[in-house]
Design a protein around this motif. Structure first.
Motif, mmCIF file in Angstrom:
data_model
loop_
_atom_site.group_PDB
_atom_site.id
_atom_site.type_symbol
_atom_site.label_atom_id
_atom_site.label_comp_id
_atom_site.label_asym_id
_atom_site.label_seq_id
_atom_site.Cartn_x
_atom_site.Cartn_y
_atom_site.Cartn_z
ATOM 1 N N ASN A 181 0.827 -1.205 0.000
ATOM 2 C CA ASN A 181 0.000 0.000 0.000
ATOM 3 C C ASN A 181 0.853 1.243 0.000
ATOM 4 O O ASN A 181 0.460 2.283 -0.479
ATOM 5 N N PHE A 182 2.013 1.126 0.614
ATOM 6 C CA PHE A 182 2.883 2.290 0.741
ATOM 7 C C PHE A 182 3.704 2.549 -0.501
ATOM 8 O O PHE A 182 3.858 3.659 -0.944
ATOM 9 N N GLY A 183 4.262 1.453 -0.951
ATOM 10 C CA GLY A 183 5.327 1.550 -1.949
ATOM 11 C C GLY A 183 5.000 2.452 -3.117
ATOM 12 O O GLY A 183 5.832 3.168 -3.630
ATOM 13 N N LEU A 184 3.738 2.413 -3.503
ATOM 14 C CA LEU A 184 3.397 3.172 -4.689
ATOM 15 C C LEU A 184 3.545 4.663 -4.464
ATOM 16 O O LEU A 184 3.692 5.422 -5.397
ATOM 17 N N SER A 185 3.500 5.090 -3.207
ATOM 18 C CA SER A 185 3.546 6.532 -3.025
ATOM 19 C C SER A 185 4.933 7.058 -2.733
ATOM 20 O O SER A 185 5.120 8.228 -2.530
ATOM 21 N N ILE A 186 5.912 6.157 -2.736
ATOM 22 C CA ILE A 186 7.253 6.656 -2.486
ATOM 23 C C ILE A 186 8.010 6.678 -3.799
ATOM 24 O O ILE A 186 8.143 5.668 -4.472
ATOM 25 N N LYS A 187 8.521 7.858 -4.137
ATOM 26 C CA LYS A 187 9.127 8.000 -5.459
ATOM 27 C C LYS A 187 10.617 7.747 -5.398
ATOM 28 O O LYS A 187 11.419 8.660 -5.393
ATOM 29 N N ALA A 188 10.963 6.522 -5.279
ATOM 30 C CA ALA A 188 12.390 6.197 -5.289
ATOM 31 C C ALA A 188 12.521 4.698 -5.440
ATOM 32 O O ALA A 188 11.533 3.980 -5.378
ATOM 33 N N ARG A 189 13.745 4.237 -5.610
ATOM 34 C CA ARG A 189 13.947 2.809 -5.712
ATOM 35 C C ARG A 189 13.994 2.220 -4.316
ATOM 36 O O ARG A 189 14.826 2.609 -3.512
ATOM 37 N N ILE A 190 13.093 1.287 -4.049
ATOM 38 C CA ILE A 190 13.082 0.643 -2.743
ATOM 39 C C ILE A 190 13.483 -0.806 -2.943
ATOM 40 O O ILE A 190 12.791 -1.546 -3.623
ATOM 41 N N SER A 191 14.616 -1.182 -2.345
ATOM 42 C CA SER A 191 15.031 -2.561 -2.558
ATOM 43 C C SER A 191 14.424 -3.492 -1.519
ATOM 44 O O SER A 191 14.238 -4.660 -1.779
ATOM 45 N N SER A 192 14.118 -2.987 -0.356
ATOM 46 C CA SER A 192 13.431 -3.845 0.599
ATOM 47 C C SER A 192 12.670 -3.001 1.603
ATOM 48 O O SER A 192 12.983 -1.839 1.849
ATOM 49 N N TRP A 193 11.671 -3.636 2.159
ATOM 50 C CA TRP A 193 10.790 -2.917 3.074
ATOM 51 C C TRP A 193 10.477 -3.863 4.207
ATOM 52 O O TRP A 193 9.953 -4.939 3.968
ATOM 53 N N GLU A 194 10.836 -3.471 5.420
ATOM 54 C CA GLU A 194 10.601 -4.377 6.539
ATOM 55 C C GLU A 194 9.701 -3.720 7.566
ATOM 56 O O GLU A 194 9.967 -2.604 8.018
ATOM 57 N N ASP A 195 8.660 -4.431 7.910
ATOM 58 C CA ASP A 195 7.747 -3.908 8.925
ATOM 59 C C ASP A 195 8.105 -4.551 10.246
ATOM 60 O O ASP A 195 7.753 -5.695 10.503
ATOM 61 N N ARG A 196 8.834 -3.803 11.074
ATOM 62 C CA ARG A 196 9.223 -4.364 12.364
ATOM 63 C C ARG A 196 8.345 -3.836 13.481
ATOM 64 O O ARG A 196 8.722 -3.928 14.643
ATOM 65 N N THR A 197 7.207 -3.231 13.099
ATOM 66 C CA THR A 197 6.387 -2.657 14.168
ATOM 67 C C THR A 197 5.678 -3.759 14.934
ATOM 68 O O THR A 197 5.432 -4.833 14.412
ATOM 69 N N GLU A 198 5.406 -3.450 16.176
ATOM 70 C CA GLU A 198 4.673 -4.404 17.003
ATOM 71 C C GLU A 198 3.376 -3.729 17.448
ATOM 72 O O GLU A 198 3.372 -2.534 17.741
ATOM 73 N N PRO A 199 2.301 -4.507 17.490
ATOM 74 C CA PRO A 199 1.050 -3.888 17.921
ATOM 75 C C PRO A 199 1.144 -3.545 19.396
ATOM 76 O O PRO A 199 1.727 -4.295 20.188
ATOM 77 N N GLU A 200 0.603 -2.357 19.699
ATOM 78 C CA GLU A 200 0.713 -1.945 21.086
ATOM 79 C C GLU A 200 -0.469 -2.478 21.886
ATOM 80 O O GLU A 200 -1.517 -1.843 21.967
ATOM 81 N N TYR A 201 -0.282 -3.628 22.438
ATOM 82 C CA TYR A 201 -1.313 -4.174 23.295
ATOM 83 C C TYR A 201 -0.953 -3.862 24.736
ATOM 84 O O TYR A 201 0.181 -4.079 25.156
ATOM 85 N N ASP A 202 -1.910 -3.346 25.465
ATOM 86 C CA ASP A 202 -1.665 -3.174 26.885
ATOM 87 C C ASP A 202 -2.003 -4.501 27.524
ATOM 88 O O ASP A 202 -3.174 -4.786 27.829
ATOM 89 N N PHE A 203 -0.982 -5.297 27.710
ATOM 90 C CA PHE A 203 -1.239 -6.651 28.177
ATOM 91 C C PHE A 203 -1.857 -6.676 29.557
ATOM 92 O O PHE A 203 -2.711 -7.505 29.862
ATOM 93 N N LYS A 204 -1.403 -5.708 30.402
ATOM 94 C CA LYS A 204 -1.955 -5.707 31.764
ATOM 95 C C LYS A 204 -3.453 -5.478 31.712
ATOM 96 O O LYS A 204 -4.219 -6.156 32.391
ATOM 97 N N ALA A 205 -3.828 -4.480 30.887
ATOM 98 C CA ALA A 205 -5.251 -4.161 30.799
ATOM 99 C C ALA A 205 -6.027 -5.342 30.232
ATOM 100 O O ALA A 205 -7.083 -5.710 30.760
ATOM 101 N N LEU A 206 -5.462 -5.928 29.164
ATOM 102 C CA LEU A 206 -6.144 -7.070 28.567
ATOM 103 C C LEU A 206 -6.324 -8.173 29.587
ATOM 104 O O LEU A 206 -7.379 -8.801 29.711
ATOM 105 N N TYR A 207 -5.270 -8.378 30.327
ATOM 106 C CA TYR A 207 -5.314 -9.469 31.289
ATOM 107 C C TYR A 207 -6.333 -9.195 32.393
ATOM 108 O O TYR A 207 -7.030 -10.073 32.877
ATOM 109 N N ARG A 208 -6.392 -7.910 32.760
ATOM 110 C CA ARG A 208 -7.363 -7.537 33.780
ATOM 111 C C ARG A 208 -8.769 -7.780 33.275
ATOM 112 O O ARG A 208 -9.635 -8.232 33.979
#
Lengths: 634, 374
Positions: free
Chosen positions: B303-330
């Motif tokens: 979805n992103f790649g098309l809007s970036i005007k340059a040569r992209i050789s690789s794209w890594e999504d290292r994001t983690e979902p922000e779950y509040d585990f304590k709240a979930l657990y509660r």
């Protein structure tokens, strides 16, 4: 958490009613249609609000019967030592509903009864030990089982257990979550490129093959060696040709000389010389003869003799001679004699002259022969042609001839050796030429092999490039596979949890409910057994009796036990137990059973208990047993 | 004596072959090589040292002819080439009988060779890689190190020869391959020209260096790429004007974008685009997105790649979902969600492997997404 009081503004048939609850056993008595169920509903509605499930059309069911009366009320609870009031009023839609929780222990404003808690919902959830509405209605708040058949009841029970199993929050569904995850895996698997791995493996194999082929010794590059050798051979050949060219002119000349000489071999030469020699000897001889014949003395003498004899002859013929000789016959005889003599002398002279001529002619002939023969070999213009000194001339010629012949002999010998050399050189050339062409062959073979090698190298670099292209696909595959691994781990964990919930719940239920059943039934049954298929059976001294064969009343008790056990399970670890509400649960029981159950309840329920009933039996038993209770009449 | 040092040109190599710019890059590699030849001419260099891997595979005669043609245009430059791992020498190599232009030498023996150039009183020592790389290592380790030591017998009076060594070999700080650094420095060469590393590296200041490839060849080759040049004084043998000349017009650049729960994808694109503008859109970028994101957001390259005007050789999504585990657990203390979190999550999140973390997120996400609306 405990109920302290309930103030109903308007809820179904209950208008403006208030009730106050005790900490322990509350017996709520009301005959049928008094509003027990309404109060029962009021309690859970104040706790959880009106359900938004379309099928539960509660909103209209409990709208106040009297017009203009506010729909709702207040429920007082006590939690962890503090008192609160839950206030809810309902409109026509959920948007119009109001809700607030008031903390009576906090009074920041003068004269107010308490502070409204900001996160009322959150607080309520805590107070309710996070038990959801459905769970509450299935466990803590136990409604009437109604009159249903045995089979239906059993089914109801089974369903009940199944529901409980699926957790506190029945909205959460392990099975659906697993399905969701499996779908994700399926999507990812479609993105995998299994061909990439296969092709990579096969290309790698091909690469190794080509590299092995390239390393084959047959491709060893001998080209420089062969080229060098061929060039050497060529140079050698050149040298030999030069040598050949060197001797050829000489050979030409020699051949020409030999041809001119007319002598083609040694034997001929020898013959020539000896011929010449004999000619020379002959000429010498003739010369001697000539010399002899040249002398004038003898001819002169003979001429004289001849004349004399002739004269004598004549004399004798015609002359006057003394007597002895006057006779004819002695005269004739003497005349003939002297004629003969004269004839003989003249003949001899003629003969001699002829001989001399011949000798001369012979000599000339020999001389000319000598000259002729010598001509090819001797340059005669040099010779002083002195006929008087013919012998010397011939001698000269002969000597020169001999010399020339010797020279010619040398030439012949030279020519012969040159011919041999030529043959040898030609042989060498032909040998070297063969070598050269064999090198040429080897070189062209090498060139072919080199071309083959080049083809292979080209192929090698192509394969390498293709492998390179695949590397990205492979790492993408790896990435996808990792995600699939994570998804599988999630599925596995969910499965394990479900199982353990099932089994732990089952075990717990079996144990706890079993104990309860035993106590409720006064020991009639030892324990309950719920198998994996959620089928229930009761255990009587080692015999398992399926629930279908048990009386309704007993099933009811089992139901109660299960519910209580479940409630306990769900509240495990809660800070304060919730009140247990029983809505006419004992309608089916006989007195004995009720007694047992009440005793059981007293032992079992540690917190608050609300028992709705429409008969006096409970009260009677409570009185009889001396149990503490508060009576609330509707 | 002025020299130019390059290596690992890798003619014939196609970088990023599955990307649209792959073939273009291959051509740029060839163009850069021509640039180097021109530079040798411009700078009036005496020597052009190519320390291995001129080609990315054992060369064919047509390839050699093309390169020879280029070399013949700089007849006054002594070109000395050794084989690297990719274009290694073998007994069947056509390099054995290829007719080079007068000024070119490709060392083809399986042992150290010396070339002497009278006009600049310089000796060039070197050894080509033979057979496979392991073979080269083995043969180098078996090699009598002393063979690499230059003999001094040719020095007459004050005219000590300039001596240069060319080697194609990895020398890492923590590798004990054939020769450790110190040993090589001991050998008393005026300069050691190394090949094998794609990235330039000066090991001993002005005495020993990897020139790196003149064009970056893959994502890991960040930084500038070009050639080294230097002047060695014929008498003092001191190095002056030792410098790096940039040849490649682009670099591989790693960009990181941080997100948080409130991040908005168009903002990220904007930030990336502006960074790319600043750094230049000729470069090739690897993008890593990091941080804790809103569990429902996704940073899908497609979805992103098309809007970036340059040569992209690789794209890594290292994001983690922000779950509040304590709240979930509660909220879900004793239901399947709670148990699930308890089963997978470790107190110290660092100890969890990537797979475990992802499984945790996937499970929670699945349970929440399939939850029946109350």
């Amino acid at each position: 958490m405990r109920f302290t009081e309930a103030r109903v503004a308007g809820f179904g048939k209950l208008i403006g009613r208030s009730f106050s609850f005790s900490e322990g056993f509350n017996l709520i008595y009301g005959h049928n249609e008094a509003g027990k169920s309404t109060l029962y509903a009021f309690l859970y509605t104040l706790l959880y609000g009106i359900s938004t499930k379309p099928k539960d059309n509660i909103r209209e069911v409990y709208r106040p019967w009297k017009k203009g009366v506010p729909y709702g009320g207040r429920l007082g609870i006590s939690f962890l030592g503090k008192e609160y009031i839950i206030e809810r009023f309902f409109g026509d839609t959920q948007e119009e509903d109001t809700f607030s929780v008031i903390d009576l222990s906090l009074q920041s404003e003068e004269g107010s009864e308490g502070d409204i808690i900001e996160d009322g919902e959150g607080f309520l959830k805590k107070a309710l030990s996070n038990i959801t509405r459905d769970a509450y209605l299935n466990t803590v708040s136990i409604g009437q089982l109604k009159s249903i058949t045995n089979r239906e009841m059993v089914r109801e029970l089974r369903q009940y257990i199944g529901n409980i199993e699926s957790s506190n929050d029945p909205g959460l569904n392990g099975k659906r979550a697993v399905q969701f995850l499996e779908e994700k895996i399926a999507t990812l698997e479609k993105q995998l490129l299994p061909e990439a791995a296969k092709e990579y493996a096969s290309l790698t194999g091909e690469l190794r093959n080509i590299e092995r082929e390239i390393a084959d010794p047959k491709y060893e590059n001998f080209l420089p060696l062969f080229l060098q050798r061929r060039d050497e051979t060529g140079r050698e050949m050149g040298r030999i040709r030069q040598e050949k060219d060197g001797i050829l002119p000489e050979m030409e000349r020699d051949r020409e000389a030999i041809r001119r000489s007319g002598f083609f071999d040694e034997a001929q030469m020898k013959a020539g010389v000896s011929e010449m020699e004999s000619l020379y000897e002959k000429s010498k001889q003739l010369n001697e003869e000539n010399k002899k014949l040249k002398g004038m003395a003898i001819p002169a003498a003979f001429v004289t003799l001849g004349f004399i004899t002739l004269v004598l002859a004549l004399f004798f013929l015609i002359g006057d001679l003394p007597l002895p000789f006057s006779n004819i016959w002695p005269r004739l005889f003497l005349c003939t004699l002297f004629l003969l003599l004269s004839f003989g002398a003249f003949s001899y002279m003629v003969f001699r002259a002829l001989k001399r001529n011949k000798a001369k002619r012979d000599l000339l002939f020999i001389e000319s022969e000598i000259r002729r023969k010598a001509a090819p070999l001797v340059d005669l213009s040099d010779i002083n042609d002195n006929i008087n000194n013919i012998e010397e001339v011939s001698g000269n010629i002969f000597t020169k001839y001999k010399k020339s012949m010797e020279d010619m002999h040398i030439v012949l010998k030279r020519h012969q050796s040159n011919m041999e050399k030529l043959d040898r050189l030609s042989e060498d050339i032909s040998r070297l030429s063969k070598e050269e062409s064999s090198f040429n062959e080897k070189i062209s073979l090498q060139k072919e092999t080199q071309e083959e090698l080049e083809e292979k190298l080209k192929h090698l670099s192509n394969v390498k490039n293709r492998l390179n292209m695949l590397r990205n696909s492979l790492s993408e595959n790896e990435r996808i596979e990792k995600e699939i691994e994570a998804l599988s781990l999630a599925i596995e964990t969910l499965g394990q949890i479900q199982e353990s919930i099932h089994s732990s719940f089952g075990t717990y239920l079996n144990k706890t409910a079993g104990e309860m059943v035993s106590r409720i039934t006064g020991g009639a049954y030892d324990s309950v057994w719920i198998d994996d298929g959620l089928k229930l059976s009761l255990n009587i001294s080692g015999n398992m009796v399926p629930l279908e064969r048990i009386s309704t009343g007993t099933i009811d008790q089992v139901y109660l036990a299960l519910r209580l056990a479940s409630a306990g399970f769900l509240q495990h670890g809660a800070e304060e137990p919730l009140p247990i509400i029983l809505d006419e649960s004992f309608a089916m029981y006989d007195e004995g059973r009720i007694g047992n159950t009440l005793k059981f309840l007293q032992d079992e329920v540690k917190g608050q208990l609300l028992l709705f009933t429409c008969h006096f039996w409970e009260e009677d038993i409570l009185e009889r047993e001396g149990m503490d209770y508060r009576l609330i009449c509707l | 004596m002025r020299f130019i040092h390059t290596s690992d040109v890798n003619l014939g190599f196609i970088p990023d072959p599955d990307m649209p710019w792959g073939k273009e890059r291959a051509r740029e590699i060839k163009d850069s090589f021509r640039k180097i030849i021109r530079k040798s001419q411009e700078l009036s260099a005496d020597c052009l040292l190519i320390a291995g891997d001129l080609f990315c595979h054992p060369p064919r005669s047509e390839e050699l002819s093309i390169v020879n043609e280029l070399f013949s245009e700089i007849p006054s430059v002594h070109v000395v080439i050794i084989s690297g791992v990719q274009d290694r020498m073998e007994k069947n190599s056509i390099l054995m009988n290829f007719k080079w232009s007068e000024n070119v030498s490709w060392l083809t023996k399986d042992e150290p060779e010396v070339l002497y150039f009278d006009d600049i009183n310089t000796e060039i020592h070197g050894i080509s890689c033979y057979k496979s790389y392991e073979g080269h290592e083995k043969s180098l380790s078996k090699l009598d190190f002393e063979k690499l030591r230059p003999g001094k017998s040719e020095d007459k009076g004050f005219s000590r020869r300039i001596r240069i060594l060319m080697l194609h070999i990895p020398i890492g700080e923590d590798q004990d391959l054939p020769f450790p650094l110190e040993k090589l420095s001991e050998l008393q060469y005026d300069y050691i020209a190394l090949g094998h590393s794609h990235n330039k590296k000066v090991l001993v200041n002005e005495k020993m260096a990897y020139s790196g490839s003149p064009e970056p060849l893959c994502e890991e080759d960040t930084g500038e790429h070009g050639i080294f040049t230097g002047d060695i004084h014929p008498l003092t043998h001191e190095m002056s004007s030792f410098s790096f000349i940039k040849i490649s017009e682009l670099s591989y650049i790693h960009l990181k974008a941080s997100v948080n729960r409130q991040s908005d994808s168009s903002e990220i694109i904007r930030k990336l685009n502006s960074e790319i503008q600043t750094l230049g859109d000729k470069n090739i970028y690897s993008i890593i997105i990091e941080g804790k994101r809103d569990p429902e957001a996704s940073y899908d390259y497609k979805n992103f790649g098309l809007s970036i005007k340059a040569r992209i050789s690789s794209w890594e999504d290292r994001t983690e979902p922000e779950y509040d585990f304590k709240a979930l657990y509660r909220e879900h203390p004793s239901d399947i969600l709670g148990f699930f979190i308890r089963a997978l999550r470790k107190d110290n999140e660092e100890e969890m492997s990537y797979v475990e973390k992802q499984a945790l997120y996937y499970g929670i996400d699945a349970l929440l997404q399939t939850k029946a609306k109350a």
